[in-house]
Design a protein around this motif. Sequence first.
Motif, short mmCIF file in Angstrom:
data_model
loop_
_atom_site.label_atom_id
_atom_site.label_comp_id
_atom_site.label_asym_id
_atom_site.label_seq_id
_atom_site.Cartn_x
_atom_site.Cartn_y
_atom_site.Cartn_z
N GLU A 149 0.81 -1.22 0.00
CA GLU A 149 0.00 0.00 0.00
C GLU A 149 0.85 1.27 0.00
O GLU A 149 0.46 2.28 -0.59
CB GLU A 149 -0.93 -0.01 1.21
N ARG A 150 2.00 1.23 0.66
CA ARG A 150 2.86 2.41 0.69
C ARG A 150 3.91 2.38 -0.41
O ARG A 150 4.81 3.21 -0.43
CB ARG A 150 3.52 2.55 2.06
N ARG A 151 3.80 1.40 -1.32
CA ARG A 151 4.69 1.23 -2.47
C ARG A 151 6.13 1.01 -2.05
O ARG A 151 7.08 1.46 -2.70
CB ARG A 151 4.60 2.42 -3.43
N ALA A 152 6.31 0.31 -0.95
CA ALA A 152 7.65 -0.03 -0.48
C ALA A 152 8.17 -1.25 -1.24
O ALA A 152 7.39 -2.06 -1.75
CB ALA A 152 7.63 -0.32 1.02
N ARG A 153 9.47 -1.37 -1.30
CA ARG A 153 10.08 -2.54 -1.92
C ARG A 153 10.22 -3.66 -0.89
O ARG A 153 10.36 -3.41 0.30
CB ARG A 153 11.45 -2.20 -2.49
N VAL A 154 10.21 -4.89 -1.40
CA VAL A 154 10.45 -6.07 -0.58
C VAL A 154 11.70 -6.75 -1.11
O VAL A 154 11.73 -7.19 -2.27
CB VAL A 154 9.26 -7.04 -0.62
#
Length: 218
Positions: free
Chosen positions: A73-78
């Motif tokens: 949702e926060r467009r973070a990378r994994v």
Amino acid sequence: MTKQKTSTGKTGGRGVKTTQGPPPNSDGTIGGRKGYKASILPQIYLPSLSSALLSFSLMVYDRFIEELIGANERRARVFVFGNGGSAATASHFACDLNFCLGAGFRVVCLNDNIPTMLAVGNDVGYGDIFVRQMGLFEPGDVAIGISGSGNSGNILRAIVHAKELGGVTFGWSGLGGVLAGLVDIAFVVDSYDMQIIEDCHLVMAHMLMRGLGEHYST
């Protein structure tokens, strides 16, 4: 020439011929004098695997799901990474999230970049093969380190680096090792058996994919 007997099974509605193997010897072995005990290993391995799976923590699973949804949702990378069999699990998990879900996850499997890993391993040191690929890591990104022993130096170094950068950290391991004590959320398989541990890690990866799939399909 003696013909081998065949039996017909069904797969996808089509008949499939399967060759029957030789019958077991009177002592339970198969083949000649050096035959192996066909039934012993499964009788030990499968109950051990079942026991490890039944000790699975639903609370840990739910936390993983929540954190991964939040990251998306926060467009973070994994960032996910491992060595050996754990590298295969990391790559498999990245494929599941990036391709199978189609929910816009931004997943990077660090051990898939073989030329960079080899360059760093050769010129700098194997302990830095993951850290040196985390230049894009930002606060709020997620780092998932997979280590059956919980003691893989390059995994520990990357997790510490991610924490220093303000990331969320997951650790997948077995009993023993220090990884679980370094991360925000730890999945520790209740076993010291490396193959059991790796089996359970892949089960976790598949359940996360399925759980996220249910979330995004509703």
